[in-house]
Design a protein around this motif. Structure first.
Motif, mmCIF file in Angstrom:
data_model
loop_
_atom_site.group_PDB
_atom_site.id
_atom_site.type_symbol
_atom_site.label_atom_id
_atom_site.label_comp_id
_atom_site.label_asym_id
_atom_site.label_seq_id
_atom_site.Cartn_x
_atom_site.Cartn_y
_atom_site.Cartn_z
ATOM 1 N N GLN A 1 -34.329 14.734 -78.924
ATOM 2 C CA GLN A 1 -32.964 14.808 -79.402
ATOM 3 C C GLN A 1 -32.161 13.602 -78.946
ATOM 4 O O GLN A 1 -32.539 12.908 -78.018
ATOM 5 C CB GLN A 1 -32.304 16.096 -78.916
ATOM 6 C CG GLN A 1 -32.269 16.223 -77.396
ATOM 7 C CD GLN A 1 -31.862 17.619 -76.973
ATOM 8 O OE1 GLN A 1 -31.730 18.500 -77.794
ATOM 9 N NE2 GLN A 1 -31.670 17.798 -75.688
ATOM 10 N N ARG A 2 -31.074 13.395 -79.598
ATOM 11 C CA ARG A 2 -30.234 12.221 -79.356
ATOM 12 C C ARG A 2 -29.802 12.149 -77.904
ATOM 13 O O ARG A 2 -29.250 13.090 -77.360
ATOM 14 C CB ARG A 2 -29.011 12.291 -80.290
ATOM 15 C CG ARG A 2 -27.842 11.424 -79.887
ATOM 16 C CD ARG A 2 -28.052 9.986 -80.317
ATOM 17 N NE ARG A 2 -26.801 9.278 -80.334
ATOM 18 C CZ ARG A 2 -26.274 8.654 -79.273
ATOM 19 N NH1 ARG A 2 -26.907 8.648 -78.125
ATOM 20 N NH2 ARG A 2 -25.132 8.019 -79.382
ATOM 21 N N ASN A 3 -30.118 11.033 -77.268
ATOM 22 C CA ASN A 3 -29.673 10.808 -75.895
ATOM 23 C C ASN A 3 -28.154 10.717 -75.876
ATOM 24 O O ASN A 3 -27.550 10.144 -76.772
ATOM 25 C CB ASN A 3 -30.283 9.484 -75.398
ATOM 26 C CG ASN A 3 -30.231 9.348 -73.899
ATOM 27 O OD1 ASN A 3 -29.274 9.777 -73.275
ATOM 28 N ND2 ASN A 3 -31.272 8.760 -73.334
ATOM 29 N N MET B 1 -32.490 2.155 -79.736
ATOM 30 C CA MET B 1 -32.074 3.119 -80.751
ATOM 31 C C MET B 1 -33.233 4.019 -81.156
ATOM 32 O O MET B 1 -33.051 5.228 -81.369
ATOM 33 C CB MET B 1 -31.507 2.390 -81.965
ATOM 34 C CG MET B 1 -30.050 1.979 -81.810
ATOM 35 S SD MET B 1 -29.367 1.279 -83.324
ATOM 36 C CE MET B 1 -29.680 -0.454 -83.053
ATOM 37 N N ASN B 2 -34.424 3.464 -81.259
ATOM 38 C CA ASN B 2 -35.587 4.277 -81.597
ATOM 39 C C ASN B 2 -35.921 5.280 -80.503
ATOM 40 O O ASN B 2 -36.590 6.281 -80.760
ATOM 41 C CB ASN B 2 -36.804 3.382 -81.862
ATOM 42 C CG ASN B 2 -36.729 2.691 -83.198
ATOM 43 O OD1 ASN B 2 -36.022 3.142 -84.094
ATOM 44 N ND2 ASN B 2 -37.441 1.587 -83.346
ATOM 45 N N GLU B 3 -35.469 5.031 -79.282
ATOM 46 C CA GLU B 3 -35.689 5.955 -78.171
ATOM 47 C C GLU B 3 -34.523 6.918 -77.986
ATOM 48 O O GLU B 3 -34.475 7.647 -77.000
ATOM 49 C CB GLU B 3 -35.935 5.165 -76.883
ATOM 50 C CG GLU B 3 -37.209 4.355 -76.900
ATOM 51 C CD GLU B 3 -38.445 5.226 -77.104
ATOM 52 O OE1 GLU B 3 -38.430 6.377 -76.634
ATOM 53 O OE2 GLU B 3 -39.398 4.760 -77.742
ATOM 54 N N GLY B 4 -33.568 6.928 -78.907
ATOM 55 C CA GLY B 4 -32.503 7.918 -78.860
ATOM 56 C C GLY B 4 -31.209 7.459 -78.236
ATOM 57 O O GLY B 4 -30.269 8.257 -78.131
ATOM 58 N N ALA C 1 -29.991 5.228 -84.377
ATOM 59 C CA ALA C 1 -31.081 5.236 -85.350
ATOM 60 C C ALA C 1 -30.875 6.380 -86.341
ATOM 61 O O ALA C 1 -30.216 7.369 -86.027
ATOM 62 C CB ALA C 1 -32.412 5.388 -84.616
ATOM 63 N N PRO C 2 -31.419 6.290 -87.538
ATOM 64 C CA PRO C 2 -32.258 5.180 -88.013
ATOM 65 C C PRO C 2 -31.482 4.073 -88.702
ATOM 66 O O PRO C 2 -31.969 2.966 -88.825
ATOM 67 C CB PRO C 2 -33.200 5.865 -89.009
ATOM 68 C CG PRO C 2 -32.371 6.959 -89.596
ATOM 69 C CD PRO C 2 -31.477 7.442 -88.476
#
Length: 428
Positions: free
Chosen positions: A244-246, A280-283, A302-303
């Protein structure tokens, strides 16, 4: 539709044409010396040929339209991009033999001139519009940026080869060449909590056991860890629960003004883009600052944020105007929207004074990493030479301020530097 009026240059004689003129003048002189009437006829012929050639290229009318398509529509540095031109001849005569090339603005290099394919004449009584002929050529993508392509330039020559004229057709189209984005390794980096008293391992780029519990995809989720079996089962995009989004934002800054144009700056832009896309790819939400098209107030996720960041960085230059206060403001904004002090990644040159603009940001960050890019000081060197500048003063100042410093040069591999950085920080 009628063809637009082409841009034109004045007709001019070729080397052969000037040869005819010179020969005609010499024969005229010989006519006066030898009093031979037949030499006068020859002189008139020699002078008439270039005059007729100039009239031919001046009065010859060409009416063509040009449309362009780029495949792909934008590319990265070094990627193969093909330009397709769609040509139509609206004139009542077949196009003459000519050489063509497309104009490009520096630093792109134009393709060498080539033979223009003949286009059949157009008759409104038989066709609603002329047939379209396609002409493809590879585009130079050696430099990042937003580059104008066109107009199409035809070099028209008369049948005798004595005169030439350049004609431009169509307008310009713009192609976007984005910086190279490297895939960075997934390693553990240690970040401190907001008060700096405790070290915790935050998985900025960490590998490990994945929670197999899946949930619905939400905007900002990393596409790298989409749970495909659950997606197939539920018929909608699903992600692992741990993906989930960090709730933490990272700040990535580029001190563009400290760089000279050249490979050092291009490497810096590519580094900024690679780190931004990776986080961004890691949240993580990412705030970009110092690249000239924003002040770091907007959070990219992201994305879609990754593509936007790369497009913005494609347009930045070393003349990007920014103020050091923008850097501090971006970090302050990230701290207000995150539970911990934000991680900060910076890319600066080794120019004197570069450390002054970011020195105090390390104390506001949970994880402060700066890439100090070594350049050559062309401004302080004799003409035609470039003296290397030591990065030691800038690096030493930043280390004493709490930054983790990575000394690098434009010929080094960013993925290798990133991997080494992760290994060093993970053992700290």
């Amino acid at each position: 539709m009628p063809a637009p009026r082409p841009t034109r240059s004045l007709p001019r004689l070729t080397v052969r044409g000037w040869g005819f003129v010179a020969a005609g003048v010499v024969v005229l002189v010989l006519t006066q010396l030898f009093r031979r009437q037949e030499l006068a006829y020859l002189a008139c012929f020699l002078l008439a040929v270039p005059l007729l050639s100039l009239a031919w290229v001046a009065l010859r009318r060409i009416a063509i339209t040009v449309r362009r398509r780029f495949s792909p529509e934008s590319g990265t540095v070094g990627q193969a991009v093909t330009v397709s031109m769609f040509l139509q001849n609206w004139g009542s005569l077949r196009t003459p033999a000519a050489a063509w090339r497309e104009r490009t603005a520096p630093p792109l290099e134009a393709a060498p001139p080539a033979l223009f394919p003949p286009l059949e004449r157009y008759s409104s009584s038989t066709l609603d519009e002329p047939p379209t002929q396609r002409l493809d050529y590879p585009l130079d993508t050696g430099r990042r940026g937003e580059h104008p392509i066109g107009p199409l330039e035809l070099t028209l020559t008369d049948p005798f080869g004595c005169a030439t004229r350049r004609l431009g057709f169509g307008g310009t189209d713009t192609v976007l060449i984005t910086p190279t984005v490297y895939e960075l390794a997934r390693v553990d980096l240690r970040l401190s909590t907001g008060d700096g008293a405790e070290q915790v391992s935050r998985r900025l780029v960490g590998a490990g056991e994945q929670d197999v519990i899946a949930r619905k995809y939400l905007p900002g989720d990393s596409m790298r860890r989409v749970h495909w079996p659950a997606t197939a089962k539920h018929g909608e995009l699903m992600v692992r629960q741990d993906d989930q989004r960090n709730d933490q934002d990272a700040v990535i800054l580029l001190d563009a003004h400290s760089f000279l144009p050249g490979d050092g700056f291009e490497w810096a832009v590519s580094t900024m883009a690679s780190i931004a896309v990776h986080l961004m790819n890691e949240g993580f939400g990412v705030r970009l600052v110092g690249h000239g098209t924003g002040d770091g107030a907007e959070v990219l996720v992201a994305p879609f944020g990754a593509a936007r960041a790369v497009r913005e960085l494609a347009r930045t230059g070393p003349d990007a105007v920014h103020d050091p206060s923008d850097f501090r403001a971006a970090v302050d904004e990230a701290a207000l929207t995150s539970p911990d002090a934000p991680p900060v990644f910076a890319v600066v040159s080794n120019a004197p004074g570069a450390a002054d603009r970011i020195r105090g940001l390390a104390a506001m960050s949970s994880h402060a990493v700066v890439f100090v890019v070594g350049e050559t000081d062309a401004r302080a060197s004799a003409p035609g030479t470039a003296a290397p500048v030591s990065a030691a003063p800038v690096s030493a100042e930043l280390r004493s301020s709490g930054w983790t410093v990575v000394d690098c040069s434009p010929d080094e591999s960013l993925p290798a530097l990133w991997r080494s950085l992760g290994e060093a920080r993970g053992l700290a």
